[in-house]
Every structure is written in C-alpha cells, then in structure tokens.
Design a protein around this motif. Sequence first.
Motif, short mmCIF file in Angstrom:
data_model
loop_
_atom_site.label_atom_id
_atom_site.label_comp_id
_atom_site.label_asym_id
_atom_site.label_seq_id
_atom_site.Cartn_x
_atom_site.Cartn_y
_atom_site.Cartn_z
N GLN A 190 0.80 -1.28 -0.05
CA GLN A 190 0.05 0.01 0.06
C GLN A 190 1.00 1.22 0.01
O GLN A 190 0.56 2.34 -0.66
CB GLN A 190 -1.08 0.03 1.21
CG GLN A 190 -2.23 -1.05 1.07
CD GLN A 190 -2.92 -0.62 -0.13
OE1 GLN A 190 -2.96 -1.27 -1.16
NE2 GLN A 190 -3.73 0.48 -0.12
N SER A 191 1.86 1.50 0.67
CA SER A 191 2.75 2.47 0.73
C SER A 191 3.45 2.63 -0.59
O SER A 191 3.63 3.76 -0.99
CB SER A 191 3.85 2.26 1.96
OG SER A 191 4.74 1.41 1.51
N VAL A 192 3.83 1.59 -1.38
CA VAL A 192 4.44 1.67 -2.67
C VAL A 192 3.12 2.24 -3.68
O VAL A 192 3.56 3.23 -4.48
CB VAL A 192 5.09 0.47 -3.18
CG1 VAL A 192 5.44 0.55 -4.65
CG2 VAL A 192 6.16 -0.02 -2.44
N LYS A 193 2.03 2.02 -3.49
CA LYS A 193 1.04 2.21 -4.29
C LYS A 193 0.69 3.88 -4.31
O LYS A 193 0.29 4.53 -5.05
CB LYS A 193 -0.37 1.43 -3.88
CG LYS A 193 -1.49 1.47 -4.83
CD LYS A 193 -2.69 0.71 -4.39
CE LYS A 193 -3.79 0.67 -5.38
NZ LYS A 193 -5.15 -0.11 -5.04
N ALA A 194 1.04 4.30 -2.93
CA ALA A 194 0.82 5.73 -2.75
C ALA A 194 1.81 6.70 -3.32
O ALA A 194 1.69 7.66 -3.18
CB ALA A 194 0.60 6.13 -1.18
N MET A 195 2.99 6.07 -3.77
CA MET A 195 4.11 6.72 -3.97
C MET A 195 3.60 7.85 -5.48
O MET A 195 4.14 8.75 -5.41
CB MET A 195 5.39 5.83 -4.27
CG MET A 195 5.90 5.39 -3.20
SD MET A 195 7.21 4.23 -3.36
CE MET A 195 7.90 3.79 -1.86
#
Length: 109
Positions: free
Chosen positions: A39-44
């Motif tokens: 999820q954190s990568v998806k927010a990048m």
Amino acid sequence: MKLSKKLLLWLHHVNWNYQTKSIQKLWDELCYHYYAGTQSVKAMPETWSRMRPYVDKERFEKVNARLKEQEKEARIWRNASLLYFQPFQICLFPKGLKSPIRTWNTIKI
C-alpha cells in the motif's frame, strides 16, 4: 532482553500462532506487514504527481513509469513471499486481505 518484533522470525523459531504484541497471530501480523508495504508503494505515484510543476516533463514521465513498475513488483514480491511461507503453517490469509490469485509454483521471480 526485549526482542524487536522485526527480528522475531530471524532469531527464534516460534509457532505461526504465536500471539504478537498487537494481539495478532504471527502469520496475520506478517501478512498485514507485507500488505501495508504494498500500500505504501501504491501511494508513491500520488506523492510524485505533486512534483509535476517542479520537474521537466521527460524526467517526470520516466519516474512515473518506474513507480508504476515498482508497484507491480511490490505486489509480486508480497505474493511470492507470503505464498512461500504459507506451506509452513495451515492458516488462511487474514480476513480483509485479498489472497493472491496465483500459487507459489506459478510465480517466477
């Protein structure tokens, strides 16, 4: 001596049903951790999109394409890692998390 939960799997052999400080089973904690990373990568890309006015178009597009590729790779890595560990325990993926569609045998890294 207190043991960091980050080192739990590396330094000790614990049961997959071991209850962590967050009151979750070790397996569930591991799953949530990998999914949170994805999820954190998806927010990048959203964060990067705010830089558009400050970066030339070519550089912006190259980085944007790499971030999209990184999101895809993060999902593959998450699924491969969890599918690798899954045979060592009997639990299913925790409720609320989408199980990988593929199996460990079909993932090629």
